[in-house]
Structures are given as C-alpha cells and as structure tokens.
Design a protein around this motif. Structure first.
Motif, PDB file in Angstrom:
ATOM      1  N   ASP A  74       0.835  -1.210   0.000  1.00 40.56           N
ATOM      2  CA  ASP A  74       0.000   0.000   0.000  1.00 40.56           C
ATOM      3  C   ASP A  74       0.867   1.256   0.000  1.00 40.56           C
ATOM      4  OD1 ASP A  74      -2.307  -1.496  -0.022  1.00 40.56           O
ATOM      5  OD2 ASP A  74      -2.734  -1.225   2.122  1.00 40.56           O
ATOM      6  N   ALA A  75       1.932   1.243   0.794  1.00 39.99           N
ATOM      7  CA  ALA A  75       2.847   2.392   0.828  1.00 39.99           C
ATOM      8  C   ALA A  75       3.520   2.590  -0.525  1.00 39.99           C
ATOM      9  CB  ALA A  75       3.890   2.200   1.926  1.00 39.99           C
ATOM     10  N   TRP A  76       3.887   1.496  -1.190  1.00 39.45           N
ATOM     11  CA  TRP A  76       4.516   1.587  -2.508  1.00 39.45           C
ATOM     12  C   TRP A  76       3.553   2.220  -3.510  1.00 39.45           C
ATOM     13  CZ3 TRP A  76       3.419  -0.564  -7.294  1.00 39.45           C
ATOM     14  CH2 TRP A  76       4.402  -0.388  -8.264  1.00 39.45           C
ATOM     15  N   VAL A  77       2.302   1.774  -3.512  1.00 40.66           N
ATOM     16  CA  VAL A  77       1.314   2.327  -4.439  1.00 40.66           C
ATOM     17  C   VAL A  77       1.102   3.815  -4.158  1.00 40.66           C
ATOM     18  CG1 VAL A  77      -1.118   2.265  -5.138  1.00 40.66           C
ATOM     19  CG2 VAL A  77       0.144   0.135  -4.854  1.00 40.66           C
ATOM     20  N   ALA A  78       0.926   4.171  -2.895  1.00 38.68           N
ATOM     21  CA  ALA A  78       0.721   5.574  -2.529  1.00 38.68           C
ATOM     22  C   ALA A  78       1.950   6.413  -2.871  1.00 38.68           C
ATOM     23  CB  ALA A  78       0.396   5.691  -1.042  1.00 38.68           C
ATOM     24  N   GLY A  79       3.129   5.877  -2.596  1.00 38.38           N
ATOM     25  CA  GLY A  79       4.363   6.602  -2.910  1.00 38.38           C
ATOM     26  C   GLY A  79       4.545   6.835  -4.405  1.00 38.38           C
ATOM     27  N   MET A  80       4.270   5.818  -5.196  1.00 37.04           N
ATOM     28  CA  MET A  80       4.401   5.974  -6.650  1.00 37.04           C
ATOM     29  C   MET A  80       3.397   6.990  -7.181  1.00 37.04           C
ATOM     30  SD  MET A  80       6.970   4.298  -7.586  1.00 37.04           S
ATOM     31  CE  MET A  80       6.762   4.489  -9.331  1.00 37.04           C
ATOM     32  N   ALA A  81       2.170   6.969  -6.676  1.00 43.20           N
ATOM     33  CA  ALA A  81       1.169   7.946  -7.104  1.00 43.20           C
ATOM     34  C   ALA A  81       1.607   9.357  -6.715  1.00 43.20           C
ATOM     35  CB  ALA A  81      -0.191   7.614  -6.498  1.00 43.20           C
ATOM     36  N   ALA A  82       2.125   9.508  -5.497  1.00 43.74           N
ATOM     37  CA  ALA A  82       2.583  10.826  -5.045  1.00 43.74           C
ATOM     38  C   ALA A  82       3.745  11.325  -5.892  1.00 43.74           C
ATOM     39  CB  ALA A  82       2.981  10.755  -3.568  1.00 43.74           C
ATOM     40  N   VAL A  83       4.682  10.448  -6.216  1.00 44.75           N
ATOM     41  CA  VAL A  83       5.826  10.842  -7.049  1.00 44.75           C
ATOM     42  C   VAL A  83       5.356  11.252  -8.441  1.00 44.75           C
ATOM     43  CG1 VAL A  83       7.886   9.954  -8.225  1.00 44.75           C
ATOM     44  CG2 VAL A  83       7.569   9.537  -5.781  1.00 44.75           C
ATOM     45  N   MET A  84       4.459  10.473  -9.040  1.00 43.31           N
ATOM     46  CA  MET A  84       3.978  10.816 -10.378  1.00 43.31           C
ATOM     47  C   MET A  84       3.220  12.140 -10.390  1.00 43.31           C
ATOM     48  SD  MET A  84       2.911   7.257 -12.231  1.00 43.31           S
ATOM     49  CE  MET A  84       1.990   6.536 -10.897  1.00 43.31           C
ATOM     50  N   ILE A  85       2.369  12.355  -9.389  1.00 48.55           N
ATOM     51  CA  ILE A  85       1.642  13.623  -9.315  1.00 48.55           C
ATOM     52  C   ILE A  85       2.619  14.773  -9.073  1.00 48.55           C
ATOM     53  CG2 ILE A  85      -0.005  14.948  -7.926  1.00 48.55           C
ATOM     54  CD1 ILE A  85      -1.550  12.274  -7.551  1.00 48.55           C
ATOM     55  N   GLY A  86       3.574  14.571  -8.179  1.00 49.01           N
ATOM     56  CA  GLY A  86       4.572  15.607  -7.913  1.00 49.01           C
ATOM     57  C   GLY A  86       5.388  15.963  -9.143  1.00 49.01           C
ATOM     58  N   LEU A  87       5.823  14.954  -9.887  1.00 42.77           N
ATOM     59  CA  LEU A  87       6.589  15.219 -11.109  1.00 42.77           C
ATOM     60  C   LEU A  87       5.739  15.936 -12.146  1.00 42.77           C
ATOM     61  CD1 LEU A  87       8.617  11.907 -11.454  1.00 42.77           C
ATOM     62  CD2 LEU A  87       9.505  14.180 -10.896  1.00 42.77           C
ATOM     63  N   TYR A  88       4.478  15.554 -12.268  1.00 41.15           N
ATOM     64  CA  TYR A  88       3.586  16.224 -13.220  1.00 41.15           C
ATOM     65  C   TYR A  88       3.420  17.696 -12.842  1.00 41.15           C
ATOM     66  CZ  TYR A  88      -0.574  17.748 -15.624  1.00 41.15           C
ATOM     67  OH  TYR A  88      -1.455  18.475 -16.376  1.00 41.15           O
ATOM     68  N   LEU A  89       3.147  17.953 -11.566  1.00 42.60           N
ATOM     69  CA  LEU A  89       2.943  19.335 -11.122  1.00 42.60           C
ATOM     70  C   LEU A  89       4.225  20.153 -11.249  1.00 42.60           C
ATOM     71  CD1 LEU A  89       0.650  18.717  -8.023  1.00 42.60           C
ATOM     72  CD2 LEU A  89      -0.025  19.500 -10.307  1.00 42.60           C
ATOM     73  N   ALA A  90       5.367  19.556 -10.951  1.00 38.43           N
ATOM     74  CA  ALA A  90       6.645  20.258 -11.109  1.00 38.43           C
ATOM     75  C   ALA A  90       6.893  20.569 -12.579  1.00 38.43           C
ATOM     76  CB  ALA A  90       7.783  19.414 -10.527  1.00 38.43           C
ATOM     77  N   GLY A  91       6.610  19.621 -13.454  1.00 42.59           N
ATOM     78  CA  GLY A  91       6.787  19.854 -14.884  1.00 42.59           C
ATOM     79  C   GLY A  91       5.888  20.968 -15.389  1.00 42.59           C
ATOM     80  N   ARG A  92       4.646  21.021 -14.913  1.00 45.36           N
ATOM     81  CA  ARG A  92       3.742  22.108 -15.323  1.00 45.36           C
ATOM     82  C   ARG A  92       4.250  23.455 -14.816  1.00 45.36           C
ATOM     83  NH1 ARG A  92      -1.453  21.343 -17.630  1.00 45.36           N
ATOM     84  NH2 ARG A  92      -1.958  23.386 -16.779  1.00 45.36           N
ATOM     85  N   ALA A  93       4.792  23.463 -13.589  1.00 52.39           N
ATOM     86  CA  ALA A  93       5.306  24.714 -13.036  1.00 52.39           C
ATOM     87  C   ALA A  93       6.523  25.196 -13.810  1.00 52.39           C
ATOM     88  CB  ALA A  93       5.655  24.526 -11.561  1.00 52.39           C
ATOM     89  N   ILE A  94       7.384  24.286 -14.200  1.00 48.16           N
ATOM     90  CA  ILE A  94       8.571  24.648 -14.978  1.00 48.16           C
ATOM     91  C   ILE A  94       8.190  25.127 -16.366  1.00 48.16           C
ATOM     92  CG2 ILE A  94      10.653  23.699 -16.069  1.00 48.16           C
ATOM     93  CD1 ILE A  94      10.915  21.896 -13.553  1.00 48.16           C
ATOM     94  N   ALA A  95       7.189  24.468 -16.968  1.00 49.53           N
ATOM     95  CA  ALA A  95       6.792  24.803 -18.339  1.00 49.53           C
ATOM     96  C   ALA A  95       6.095  26.165 -18.416  1.00 49.53           C
ATOM     97  CB  ALA A  95       5.869  23.734 -18.894  1.00 49.53           C
ATOM     98  N   SER A  96       5.491  26.611 -17.330  1.00 53.16           N
ATOM     99  CA  SER A  96       4.758  27.888 -17.415  1.00 53.16           C
ATOM    100  C   SER A  96       5.540  29.072 -16.933  1.00 53.16           C
ATOM    101  CB  SER A  96       3.483  27.813 -16.621  1.00 53.16           C
ATOM    102  OG  SER A  96       3.723  27.484 -15.269  1.00 53.16           O
TER     103      SER A  96
END
Length: 96
Positions: A74-96
């Motif tokens: 469960d921690a692995w699934v939650a951690g992977m989801a958090a990392v993917m969301i974090g990377l997506y949001l960071a990428g959007r922040a960098i792109a704008s």
C-alpha cells in the motif's frame, strides 16, 4: 462451472473504474481537441493507483500475505502515485 463471486466483483469494479476514466478523459475534450488538464491527469493517476492496489490485493495474493507486506505494498502504491503527481505538477510549473 463454478462462479467465483469475489473475482467477478473485482472484475466489475475494475471495469467500472476504467469506464469512469474514459468519462473523465472525454470531458477533457474541448471542441474536438484534447487539452491537458491538471484535474484530469491527477484523476487518471489516482484511478490507476486504485486499480494497481486492487490488482495487487486480489490477483497477486497479497490479501493473504502478512500485515507488513500488505502495508508495504500500500505504501509503494501511494508513494508511486505521489511521485507521479509531484513530477507532473513540477513539470507544469517549470513549463509555465
């Protein structure tokens, strides 16, 4: 032929999540052009995480595993989801 009700229920839930995702994906279509949306992307990642957890528990026999392994998966699934969301949001922040 014996019907396994648990597997049928799990399959129906997974199918419903997939159908929900298709509905969310279609809602992001604006005038025939798909447009990236933070809400759609985060929703897709969270739905995928739920499906991964269900698949791990039901089809990879983690439901019968020791409690520590259940918590770790469960921690692995939650951690992977958090990392993917974090990377997506960071990428959007960098792109704008």
């Amino acid at each position: 032929m014996r019907l396994n009700k648990r597997l049928l229920t799990v399959w129906l839930i997974l199918s419903a999540i997939t159908t929900l995702y298709i509905g969310i994906d279609d809602s992001a279509n604006h005038g025939g052009r798909a447009r990236a949306s933070t809400a759609v992307t985060v929703s897709a990642i969270l739905l995928a995480a739920v499906k991964v957890r269900i698949i791990m528990r039901q089809f990879m026999e983690v439901r019968n595993a020791p409690a520590l392994l259940c918590r770790l998966t469960d921690a692995w699934v939650a951690g992977m989801a958090a990392v993917m969301i974090g990377l997506y949001l960071a990428g959007r922040a960098i792109a704008s």
